[in-house]
Structures are given as C-alpha cells and as structure tokens.
Design a protein around this motif. Structure first.
Motif, PDB file in Angstrom:
ATOM      1  N   ARG A 229      -8.982   7.121  -2.671  1.00  0.00           N
ATOM      2  CA  ARG A 229      -7.697   6.533  -2.277  1.00  0.00           C
ATOM      3  C   ARG A 229      -6.817   6.326  -3.512  1.00  0.00           C
ATOM      4  O   ARG A 229      -6.125   5.342  -3.646  1.00  0.00           O
ATOM      5  N   ASN A 230      -6.904   7.309  -4.436  1.00  0.00           N
ATOM      6  CA  ASN A 230      -6.105   7.256  -5.658  1.00  0.00           C
ATOM      7  C   ASN A 230      -6.363   5.985  -6.451  1.00  0.00           C
ATOM      8  O   ASN A 230      -5.454   5.391  -7.025  1.00  0.00           O
ATOM      9  N   TYR A 231      -7.631   5.565  -6.470  1.00  0.00           N
ATOM     10  CA  TYR A 231      -8.071   4.420  -7.263  1.00  0.00           C
ATOM     11  C   TYR A 231      -7.387   3.118  -6.837  1.00  0.00           C
ATOM     12  O   TYR A 231      -7.189   2.215  -7.643  1.00  0.00           O
ATOM     13  N   GLN A 232      -7.065   3.056  -5.539  1.00  0.00           N
ATOM     14  CA  GLN A 232      -6.605   1.803  -4.960  1.00  0.00           C
ATOM     15  C   GLN A 232      -7.825   1.033  -4.435  1.00  0.00           C
ATOM     16  O   GLN A 232      -8.913   1.597  -4.275  1.00  0.00           O
ATOM     17  N   VAL A 233      -7.630  -0.268  -4.170  1.00  0.00           N
ATOM     18  CA  VAL A 233      -8.724  -1.089  -3.658  1.00  0.00           C
ATOM     19  C   VAL A 233      -9.019  -0.706  -2.215  1.00  0.00           C
ATOM     20  O   VAL A 233      -8.106  -0.580  -1.390  1.00  0.00           O
ATOM     21  N   ASN A 234     -10.285  -0.506  -1.928  1.00  0.00           N
ATOM     22  CA  ASN A 234     -10.733  -0.220  -0.567  1.00  0.00           C
ATOM     23  C   ASN A 234     -11.797  -1.259  -0.219  1.00  0.00           C
ATOM     24  O   ASN A 234     -12.271  -2.018  -1.080  1.00  0.00           O
TER      25      ASN A 234
END
Length: 955
Positions: free
Chosen positions: A357-362
C-alpha cells in the motif's frame, strides 16, 4: 542524566548490604520489555494517530535546514528533507536539489519515485554516480532526452561533494553532507512531466550494521533486517544512538537473540520461508532514545534487562525453565492476579507499514474476519461469549513490521497472552539470585494447584532481608508456535482510470495539398489527421510542427478536432509533426510523431486525359480534358514522325512550347506522326507520362523536301563542353584527369569514365552542326527534326545504393532522365553573316536563307548526362500557287514576274487566253524562279496582243 540513570527505584540500603556496584545493582531489577503485565501501548480507536501521522509524514518532502533525520534499518520508502534548491539555465530550465533521506552509511537505493511514479533509470544506482532516465520511461523521458539526473550519496563519513551540484557556484567542495544519505538531483522543466515542485521518494536499504558470529567476532558492517543487530547499532552509535561501548553489552545474548529472529517459518501454504522477525523501520530521531529502543524491541518481542553491568537482549519465545521453585523456596505469602477486562482481549488489531500500500499504515486482526477455519475456542464469537458478550478489542502499532504475516502472528500472540496471563508475585530466598529478566521458572505450589507451571520472570527485587522478590507472568509455549496463515488476498485492481496516465493518440497521418484563393494564388498546405486516443477523458489534442532543420516545435492548434491544416508550408522541405492528448487536469500523453517531405507543388502534375486529334484540311485540331491540378501553368506539345507507337517524349521534338491554361485545344499543321502532350506546373514539373495520339492523315498540301542533314554517326561538328563517346554526344567532365587525388585503381564506387569526384559533369554543353544549311534564297520553309537520346549517370551504381530498394524516393528506373536532357536550337540569317540568337527549335515555318543548328545538352544535377546518338533536320517547302488575271500581253513577248520567287524552276504553269481565234496560240519561254515569258501569236505566226490569265504551282 545517563542511560542507567533513567530508573530510580531501589533503596540505597540494599546497595550497601549487597556491597556491589550501584549501576549493576540497579540493572538487576530494571529493564525494557516489549509488553508489561501484559499491557501494550495502544493506538487510538478512531481517526488518525501518531503512528499514522509519522508514517505519512515520512513519505512527503519537507523543506528544512534543521529537521530530524531518520535512521533507517531494513528497507523503507521515504521522502526526505530538501536542504538545497537552486535553478539555472535559460528561463530557469533546470532545478537542482539536495534531499537528505537518512543517516548513513546505507546499503543501497533500489527505487526512486517522482510524484508517485516509479522512474526507470538507464542503470542501477551506485554511490556517487549520476544516472539518467531510461529512454523507455514514458513519464520522464521526453523529446528524446532524460528529464531527471540523480546522483545518490550513501552517507559515508568521508564522502565527496556532489559533482552534479558542484556545477553550481553555490555548492562547493566542502558541501559534503558527511554521514548523510542524500540525493543530488537535477530536473529539466517539462510541462508534460511536472505540474509543480515534484514529490521525490526513494526506497532505501538502510544502515549497514555490525553483526557478530558465534565466536563473538565482529563482522564487516553490512545490510541486515535482524532486530538484534539493528538494536545493537542503535545502542552503540555515538551520533544518533546511546553511544554504549561493547563492554557494556552482553554480546552473547545479542547473538542468541539474532538466531531466534532468523528462525525460518512458512507464512502460508506454498509460500517461501521468511524470518520470524525482521526490522524495517525509520526511527524518529526527534523522540528520545528510550522510546526508539522500545520501538525496536517490541517488534521482536524483546526484553532488554540490565544485569551485572551489561545490557542483554532476550526474545520472548518458546523455552524451558532454568529452575523450579516449590513451597519450600517461597517465603511468606504470594500475590496471584488474573487480567482484568482492560487487559484482556477477544480481538487484537495490529497496525503495520504495508509495502503493498505504498508503505502506508495497514491493519491486520486476529482472529481474522473469517475465522471459520480456526478451532471453535479460537473464534471471536466463542471468546466474546466467554467475556460476557463484551467486545474486548486492543489496537497496537508496530513501526518495524512490514509483513502482514508477521503482523498477524504478533496479533495472535498478544491476544493469547492476554487471555492466559496469570501474574504471580512471590518472595524467595537467595537461591533465585541467578535468575535474570526473561528467564522461565517452574512454580510448584499445592495450594495454588501449580505443578511445575512455567512462568516468565518480568522483574526482580532484592530486599533488605536478603530475600528476592519475583514478578512473574504465566508462560505458554503454545503461544509462540508459528501457525501457518492464510495467504494474503491480492489487492484488486481498481477500474478507475489514472488521471495522470493518458493514452496517446492512436495515430497521425500527414498529407499535403494545394489550395487556390479567389485571386488565383495557389499555396501548399500540410494536412494532419489524428487517430483518436482510446482514453475516454481527453479534453483536447495539441498539434505541434516544425521544419526538420529547426530545433523548436511550434504549437499550431489545441482542440478536440481530429483534422488540422497547416497553411503555407514550403515545397521540398521536410516537416516534423507531433500530437499529444491532454485531459482536463492538464496531464499530457506521450507524443505521436510523423514526418513528411512536402511535394504539393513539386509533385508532378496529372497526366493529360482524353487527348484527341481531328484533321481538317491542312490543320490538325487537337483537344484534351483540363487536368485538376491547381498549380497548372501550361501544356507542352511535341511531335515525332513515328507512327508505330514507339514514339516517346525524350526523342520527340517541340511543336508548341506553351499552350497556356485554361486552353484545352490547339490547331497545328497536320502531319503524319505522333503528337505527344504533357502538363507543366508552375515549378516547371512535367507530367510523369506523356499522352500520345497517332495521326496517319496528312494535310492536302504537298511538301517537297529540299534539304536533309544528319549529323550522326560521325558528328563532325564543333563540340563545346561535350565529347563523343561510342558514337554519341555526351557532356564532358569538368574534372581533369591529372587533378584527381588518390589511386585511380582504388576507386570502386563509380565507372572509369565518370572520374573520381561525384557530380562532375558540366552543367551544359552543345554540339554545333558541321555545316550551315543554305536553301539558296530567302524562303519560308517548314523545318522538322528528329533526336534520339538516352541519359546516363555513371555515379549511380545499383550495387552502390544504400537502404531498401522499395523505400527509395526515386522512380523505379531512376531519376536520370529528369536530371539530364538534350534539345535542338536554331539560328537564321539572310546573308550568312548576321544570325539571330539561337532559340529553342520547334517544328514550324521559318523564313530565312541560311540555317544553323545545334544540340544543347543539359545536366541538372552534375551527375547525369544526356547521350545523343542521332540527330536529323529536314527542311520542306510546300507547293504554292502564284496566279494573275486579265493581263494584256501586247503584240510581243510579255514577261510575268513572281512577287515571291520559287525555290526551283520546276513549277507548272497554266495559261488561259481570252478571245482566242482559230489558229491562235502562245509560247512560254525563259522560265526562271522569278517568272517567265509568254508570247501570243496567230495562225500566221505573227505576234498578237491578247488578254490572259495564268496560274503557277511549285515551290
């Protein structure tokens, strides 16, 4: 205040009793743990939180000269901080930047993104070496050049100043940014690629760290995601870490912990093995050291106890007890507690940084949403029922975890541990002195019903009475046994169009045409036809053009139409045209390009059609249909005496040089032979093919040949810039044999006779007939001629051609006939002294006594020459009639004089006398070209006077 001064809970009397170093005594009971009794730092339940905000902020570009610089362990995507910007070049074409990414020395940069688009570079990155965008990158390779040049610096302490930025006077040799990983970047402005200051991100393989082998020998710093070695680097680093020495570190415990972290587990059925723990994090150096250490150890379920003057690292995992304590060892009572509602969960949600997720928080939760595959006891509904129907949900953040499977495992361990986490507090004798934080101890106690029940040591307290207080938490090996997970579902591809990716036009087709204005002006226009883009959100197309010799394109049109016309283009010039599609956001597609050489006015005019001939008396009435070409200038009419269909344009003779438009008919003398017609445009281009018509009908007039002169095959006349070769006249070379350079025998690309240089024929030359034709007196005579010629280009060898034969722009048989030809010229005189100037010869009537003829040879390209093998001129005089009437002869000889003498005396005379009596007669005597004598007599042979009429016919 030092690292060891953070914790102050043990009373000084204890230190005196033990008689040990106070820092050592402190460390026995104080430690950092990933989880405490069993509380874990929680995330906010709703909205964004500090974890989200930091991770998002890490991905953007900041502008600062004093911002905190992250420490990257493992691999992370980061935006960095702009510390330098400057423009240069005409109209500020170039933007230079220095963007600090992280503390160094890093291992590598594997990817660079600009405005969230991955840039494809022509080569891989290396420290201090500039790279350009690859030509296959449609986003940042425009107009055949790279728009981005990047020079990465990996952050060694001794790195040199950027050679890319050093081209600017403001960036000197001392601007090294020592110890910092940064990108030196040069961007070239392009409105299709950049809408403003771009966001630049880099995927970085972070810090090189020191590890130790089983013999505790330090290894060369290298890239590692092992939490143990990353933590060791942070604890020992003097710039951004605690700055501990290795003498203050229990290296054996770190080595043991590193082996646990590298335990291989299978994330899902069929998946490749992974480490049970990895660290991929960007530490926030604005936070205190204690917070960052805790961030590292909680991602590997670690403990960092301080004992005997050293820090140790313990990983909470499976294990066996090092000692068993019974009721005999326990002094006094005990404290046993179970988790309350706030410390117990039936659902745990773990936040992690997701590369997918493009180094977003999941987030990942356990039990999973679909927990039907789990045993009933592990299902959320079962646990919720057991908890009185209450949802007990815990949320936790792990900035070091980038694997969904590791995050899910962490959630499961937290949940299980919270539900089976009895806390036991006991006091024991000094037999427990050798225990350390993180050790497992078995407890046997009949009143509690414990028989060798395992507990983990969370705290140790040394009391004044030489007893030891232990804080224990229940341990279950089954909590730490890796359970194979369900393979992560691939994120479904969105069907929404990407507004920043535009499909280019499907095609571009170029043509040119002629346009005529009302005043008769004709111009050439370039027609551009665009194949529509398949993109559904195109706002308009931008059409640009330029001459191929120019450097800059001209924006010609912006509109939704697919057909455009560029007026007043130049004949024989080559034009480059390119078209791009643009959407409503102003985002452009790549260009679709085409090239065309303009042939509108230089293209040969159409062939003449419907050519007809009608013989009426002595005239041939010729007619044809008007050709459609707007740049038609006139028609050219030629004649050949051939009547068998072999007549061709090259070997015919001019009959009428110009039949001006808009005429489509003309009358000429009727002759047996072939009439040939071509159209000629305003640039002097002839129709490709002559239209011919054969006439076998001559006029009623009788022609008499009075002279025929053929110069072939000897060609004994005068040569000017011409030579005789193989019984044919051709242009001479302007190159002297002795002037040629090089070895004569080394020339293999042209014929012997063509010399050494290309295009060395004289532009023109002539052959003057050997003799002047004298017809005896000044007469009007009809002159016809025949010319046999071919063309030759000795430089144009078939085997010396380059490229594909079918792709050549020339005619199939070559262009030589168009570049070289011969024609006849004539000059006349009445006295053989003064002659008219030579003029182009056309078949027709000429009035003179003396006639000079010459053949003129022309080469338009210097490489081609006509070859004249035969030339003949024929002079004819038609029969003409001279008459008189009612002439009185007188009684004697009457002399009749012609006003225009005949060429010969071979004319016929007819005389009719008026009132002739029986026996009267006449005598015709003394016939000359100027006239004759006539005498009328009676039957007695006596001259008498009569009135008479006469008619003479001859030439």
């Amino acid at each position: 205040m030092g690292w060891k001064d953070v914790f102050k809970t043990v009373a000084s009397p204890v230190l005196k009793v033990l008689g040990v170093n106070p820092f050592v005594a402190l460390g026995i009971s104080l430690f950092l743990s990933w989880i405490l009794r069993p509380k874990v730092p929680e995330m906010e339940d709703f909205g964004t939180n500090q974890f989200d905000d930091f991770e998002r902020g890490l991905l953007v570009n900041k502008q600062s000269n004093d911002a905190n610089i992250p420490v990257i362990y493992g691999e992370r995507l980061t935006g960095g901080t702009r510390v330098f910007m400057e423009t240069s070049g005409t109209d500020n074409t170039y933007l230079y930047m220095a963007i600090v990414m992280a503390e160094g020395e890093i291992n590598d940069i594997t990817e660079i993104r600009v405005d969230d688009k991955i840039v494809t570079f022509a080569s891989s990155f290396s420290d201090g070496t500039a790279v350009e965008v690859d030509s296959g990158d449609a986003n940042f390779y425009k107009d055949s050049e790279s728009l981005i040049r990047v020079e990465p610096h990996y952050g060694t302490d001794g790195q040199s100043a950027s050679s890319l930025l050093s081209t600017l006077s403001s960036w000197g040799s001392n601007h090294k940014l020592s110890g910092l990983c940064y990108l030196a970047i040069r961007l070239k402005w392009n409105s299709d690629a950049f809408a403003g200051l771009p966001k630049i991100q880099a995927k970085i393989q972070g810090k090189k760290v020191v590890s130790y082998n089983s013999s505790l020998v330090a290894q060369t710093p290298a890239y590692s995601t092992n939490p143990a070695w990353c933590l060791l680097d942070y604890l020992t680093n003097t710039r951004y870490g605690k700055g501990l020495t290795t003498s203050e570190i229990d290296l054996q415990s770190f080595y043991d912990a590193s082996q646990v972290c590298e335990t291989q587990v299978t994330p899902y059925s069929g998946g490749s093995d992974i480490n049970i723990f990895d660290t991929n994090t960007a530490l926030d150096t604005s936070k205190n050291i204690l917070t960052n250490v805790r961030e590292i150890i909680k991602g590997c379920r670690g403990y960092l106890p301080y004992s005997a003057g050293k820090y140790s690292l313990v990983i909470e995992t499976t294990g066996t007890a090092s000692i068993t304590l019974t009721e005999d060892d326990i002094i006094g009572g005990y404290s046993l507690t179970t988790p309350d509602k706030n410390e117990k969960y039936n659902r745990v949600i773990v936040g992690f940084v997701d590369p997918d997720r493009n180094y977003q928080v999941n987030e990942i939760q356990w039990p999973p949403i679909d927990d039907s595959g789990l045993p009933s006891a592990d299902q959320h509904a079962t646990m919720k029922t057991a908890d009185g129907g209450f949802l007990l949900e815990g949320r936790f953040s792990f900035s070091t975890i980038t694997s969904q499977y590791q995050a899910e495992e962490m959630a499961e361990v937290i949940l299980r541990r919270s539900r089976e986490a009895l806390s036991l507090g006991i006091t024991v004798s000094l037999d427990a002195y050798d225990l350390a934080i993180g050790d497992i101890v078995n407890i046997t106690h009949s009143s509690l019903g414990f028989s060798a029940k395992p507990f983990r040591v969370l705290g140790i307290t040394f009391n004044e009475d030489f007893t030891v207080g232990l804080s224990l938490v229940e341990h279950q090996d089954s909590h730490y046994t890796w359970a194979t997970k369900t393979q992560a579902t691939a994120t479904p591809t969105t069907n929404l169009p990407n507004p920043f990716t535009i499909q280019p036009p499907a095609s571009i087709t170029l043509d040119d045409t002629l346009i005529e204005y009302n005043d008769g002006t004709v111009i050439v226009a370039l027609d551009v036809s665009i194949g529509a883009s398949p993109d559904s959100f195109i706002d308009y197309y931008q059409v640009e053009y330029k001459k191929s010799t120019d450097s800059d394109f001209i924006i010609y049109a912006q509109g939704s139409g697919l057909n455009h016309r560029v007026l007043n283009v130049i004949d024989q010039s080559t034009y480059d045209v390119r078209v791009k599609a643009v959407n409503s956001l102003g985002v452009s597609s790549t260009y679709v390009s085409a090239q065309r050489t303009i042939v509108g006015a230089i293209e040969p005019p159409s062939d003449v059609e419907d050519f007809a001939c009608n013989i009426v008396g002595q005239e041939a009435h010729l007619s044809w249909t008007q050709i459609p070409d707007l740049d038609l200038a006139y028609y050219n009419l030629r004649f050949s005496e051939e009547t068998d269909g072999t007549a061709d344009w090259q070997n015919s003779v001019a009959l009428v040089e110009k039949v001006s438009r808009p005429a489509t008919s003309i009358s000429v003398p009727a002759r047996a032979g072939t009439y040939l017609l071509k159209a000629v445009d305003k640039l002097g281009n002839f129709s490709s093919n002559a239209t011919a018509i054969i006439s076998n009908v001559t006029g009623v007039a009788n022609f008499n040949t009075i002279s025929t002169q053929s110069e072939h095959p000897d060609f004994d006349g005068t040569l000017t810039n011409t030579v005789i070769t193989d019984d044919a006249i051709e242009l001479d070379s302007s190159e002297l044999f002795d002037s040629a350079s090089g070895n004569f025998d080394s020339e293999t690309t042209r014929f012997f006779d063509s010399g050494v240089a290309n295009a060395d024929f004289f532009a023109s030359g002539n052959y003057l007939f050997a003799d002047v034709i004298d017809i005896g007196a000044k007469h009007t005579a009809r002159i016809t001629a025949s010319l046999t010629q071919t063309s030759d280009n000795p430089d144009d060898l078939f085997d010396n051609r380059s490229g594909l034969f079918d792709s050549a722009s020339s005619n199939f048989d070559g262009d030589t006939p168009a570049n070289a030809n011969a024609h006849i010229e004539v000059a006349t005189s009445d006295d053989n002294v003064t002659y008219t100037a030579f003029q182009n010869f056309v078949i027709g009537d000429y009035t003179a006594r003396y006639f000079k003829f010459r053949v003129v040879l022309i080469s338009r390209d210097g490489a081609s020459t006509p070859r004249v093998s035969a030339v003949t001129v024929t002079i004819d005089m038609p029969d003409r009639i001279f008459s008189g009437n009612d002439i009185v002869s007188g009684a004697g000889t009457k002399t009749v004089t012609f006003t225009n003498p005949y060429k010969t005396v071979n004319y016929a005379i007819g005389i009719t006398g008026q009132g002739m009596a029986t026996g009267d007669f006449f005598l015709v005597e003394n016939k000359t070209i100027n006239g004759f004598d006539v005498t009328f007599k009676n039957s007695s042979n006596t001259a008498i006077s009569k009135t008479f009429d006469f008619i003479a016919k001859g030439f």
